[in-house]
Enzyme design. Sequence first.
Site, mmCIF file in Angstrom:
data_model
loop_
_atom_site.group_PDB
_atom_site.id
_atom_site.type_symbol
_atom_site.label_atom_id
_atom_site.label_comp_id
_atom_site.label_asym_id
_atom_site.label_seq_id
_atom_site.Cartn_x
_atom_site.Cartn_y
_atom_site.Cartn_z
ATOM 1 N N ALA A 72 0.870 -1.176 0.000
ATOM 2 C CA ALA A 72 0.000 0.000 0.000
ATOM 3 C C ALA A 72 0.909 1.228 0.000
ATOM 4 C CB ALA A 72 -0.878 -0.009 1.240
ATOM 5 N N GLY A 117 0.290 -4.833 0.792
ATOM 6 C CA GLY A 117 -0.866 -4.917 -0.110
ATOM 7 C C GLY A 117 -0.545 -5.614 -1.425
ATOM 8 N N GLU A 120 -0.760 -9.181 -0.633
ATOM 9 C CA GLU A 120 -2.176 -9.510 -0.423
ATOM 10 C C GLU A 120 -2.930 -9.590 -1.746
ATOM 11 O OE1 GLU A 120 -2.337 -6.261 2.550
ATOM 12 O OE2 GLU A 120 -3.501 -7.701 3.725
ATOM 13 N N GLU A 140 3.853 -5.426 7.652
ATOM 14 C CA GLU A 140 3.078 -4.318 8.232
ATOM 15 C C GLU A 140 3.400 -4.038 9.691
ATOM 16 O OE1 GLU A 140 1.897 -6.412 6.014
ATOM 17 O OE2 GLU A 140 0.444 -5.415 4.693
HETATM 18 N N1 COA Z 1 4.665 3.295 -0.468
HETATM 19 C C1 COA Z 1 5.130 4.477 -0.911
HETATM 20 N N2 COA Z 1 6.355 4.646 -1.446
HETATM 21 C C2 COA Z 1 7.138 3.572 -1.542
HETATM 22 C C3 COA Z 1 6.730 2.300 -1.093
HETATM 23 C C4 COA Z 1 5.426 2.190 -0.538
HETATM 24 N N3 COA Z 1 4.932 1.020 -0.114
HETATM 25 N N4 COA Z 1 7.738 1.423 -1.316
HETATM 26 C C5 COA Z 1 8.735 2.119 -1.894
HETATM 27 N N5 COA Z 1 8.383 3.412 -2.026
HETATM 28 C C6 COA Z 1 9.161 4.494 -2.608
HETATM 29 C C7 COA Z 1 10.337 4.875 -1.731
HETATM 30 O O1 COA Z 1 9.934 5.780 -0.702
HETATM 31 C C8 COA Z 1 11.268 5.499 -2.747
HETATM 32 O O2 COA Z 1 10.827 6.803 -2.995
HETATM 33 P P1 COA Z 1 11.926 7.999 -3.187
HETATM 34 O O3 COA Z 1 12.682 7.633 -4.440
HETATM 35 O O4 COA Z 1 11.089 9.229 -3.351
HETATM 36 O O5 COA Z 1 12.788 7.984 -1.974
HETATM 37 C C9 COA Z 1 11.019 4.683 -4.011
HETATM 38 O O6 COA Z 1 9.758 4.037 -3.807
HETATM 39 C C10 COA Z 1 12.073 3.628 -4.235
HETATM 40 O O7 COA Z 1 12.181 2.864 -3.044
HETATM 41 P P2 COA Z 1 13.581 2.544 -2.317
HETATM 42 O O8 COA Z 1 13.292 2.220 -0.896
HETATM 43 O O9 COA Z 1 14.548 3.645 -2.581
HETATM 44 O O10 COA Z 1 14.033 1.241 -3.133
HETATM 45 P P3 COA Z 1 14.869 0.003 -2.596
HETATM 46 O O11 COA Z 1 15.099 -0.870 -3.781
HETATM 47 O O12 COA Z 1 16.041 0.451 -1.803
HETATM 48 O O13 COA Z 1 13.878 -0.764 -1.568
HETATM 49 C C11 COA Z 1 11.808 -1.773 -0.879
HETATM 50 C C12 COA Z 1 12.687 -1.305 -2.051
HETATM 51 C C13 COA Z 1 10.492 -2.242 -1.484
HETATM 52 C C14 COA Z 1 12.531 -2.910 -0.153
HETATM 53 C C15 COA Z 1 11.588 -0.616 0.105
HETATM 54 O O14 COA Z 1 11.167 0.523 -0.623
HETATM 55 C C16 COA Z 1 10.531 -0.905 1.118
HETATM 56 O O15 COA Z 1 10.809 -1.569 2.097
HETATM 57 N N6 COA Z 1 9.292 -0.391 0.910
HETATM 58 C C17 COA Z 1 8.194 -0.530 1.847
HETATM 59 C C18 COA Z 1 7.656 -1.941 1.768
HETATM 60 C C19 COA Z 1 6.532 -2.113 2.771
HETATM 61 O O16 COA Z 1 6.702 -1.980 3.970
HETATM 62 N N7 COA Z 1 5.340 -2.394 2.238
HETATM 63 C C20 COA Z 1 4.174 -2.583 3.024
HETATM 64 C C21 COA Z 1 3.386 -1.319 3.134
HETATM 65 S S1 COA Z 1 1.893 -1.581 4.062
#
Ligand code: COA
Length: 266
Positions: A72, A117, A120, A140
């Site tokens: 999400a 999400g 999911e 989460e």
């Molecule tokens: N919602 C909003 N933005 C998100 C996102 C999410 N779920 N997941 C990634 N992004 C954004 C990051 O903030 C980043 O934005 P920026 O370039 O403006 O800083 C961009 O996407 C790239 O992500 P980044 O973290 O730099 O890439 P990465 O390859 O180092 O890591 C993930 C990728 C997916 C491991 C990491 O972004 C992450 O852990 N995201 C959250 C995952 C999560 O907790 N999901 C459940 C949400 S309920």
Amino acid sequence: MTTATQAPYRNLRVEARGAVTVLTIHRPDVLNALNRETLSEIDVAVKRFVEDAASGALIVTGAGEKSFISGADINELAVLDPRGAEDISRFGQRVVDGLARSPKPVIAAINGYAFGGGCELALACHMRLASENAVLGLPEVSLGIIPGYGGTQRLPRLVGTGRALELMLSGRRVKADEAERIGLVNRVVPREQLLAEAEALAASMLKNGPLAVAAVLEAVERGMQLPLDDGLRLESGLFGILAASHDMHEGLNAFLEKRPAKFERR
Ligand code: COA
């Protein structure tokens, strides 16, 4: 043949590849995170797919090389009040339910990160293929929230309560090979073959009687929510309904006459 179908979607790409619809979540700046607008667009696209007589199966995937759906959209979650949080959870549940309830097969082609999400949504698909670089998880609790788009209910049904609790309580992310081992994905395929494998899987179902395929999906999707006795009644009822179809007689007679069946969805 590949054709772009209708649209204007801001965050999706939808294309018809023969009798298969490919829906790609396309928000590359946030690794395809699901905001409310994207959920709404998925809702519309899935309804169109279900109504599209020319399409027999749906593949859902993510744009780019490294992410299916990162979860999400955390920017939207961060500003929710209790009413808004419950509301977005119910909305997300309803949207992914549209995939689960589809009378035509829905395959998740998980091409990278599938968190929160995104995981999911994949759980609501009927089958999951993962590329070798896929990583899945419900992290989460690390954000102080819980899975809200069906994860607490579908993950235990798929991998068992103990494994589901371990993953949801730790937030641990699992790589493709472990996901396959615990039954979270059907199988892992090389990244460059992911879509072709998903299309081949769809084709293996498209050759069968579409009414029978729909009946299996209904028996399993509804039946898994019922006590066994009620599920068995459901199965018999669907078996009986099919006996009124052209396709059942065609399928059985084609076998007896040693010829390929010509199903007509009636
Ligand atoms: N919602 C909003 N933005 C998100 C996102 C999410 N779920 N997941 C990634 N992004 C954004 C990051 O903030 C980043 O934005 P920026 O370039 O403006 O800083 C961009 O996407 C790239 O992500 P980044 O973290 O730099 O890439 P990465 O390859 O180092 O890591 C993930 C990728 C997916 C491991 C990491 O972004 C992450 O852990 N995201 C959250 C995952 C999560 O907790 N999901 C459940 C949400 S309920």
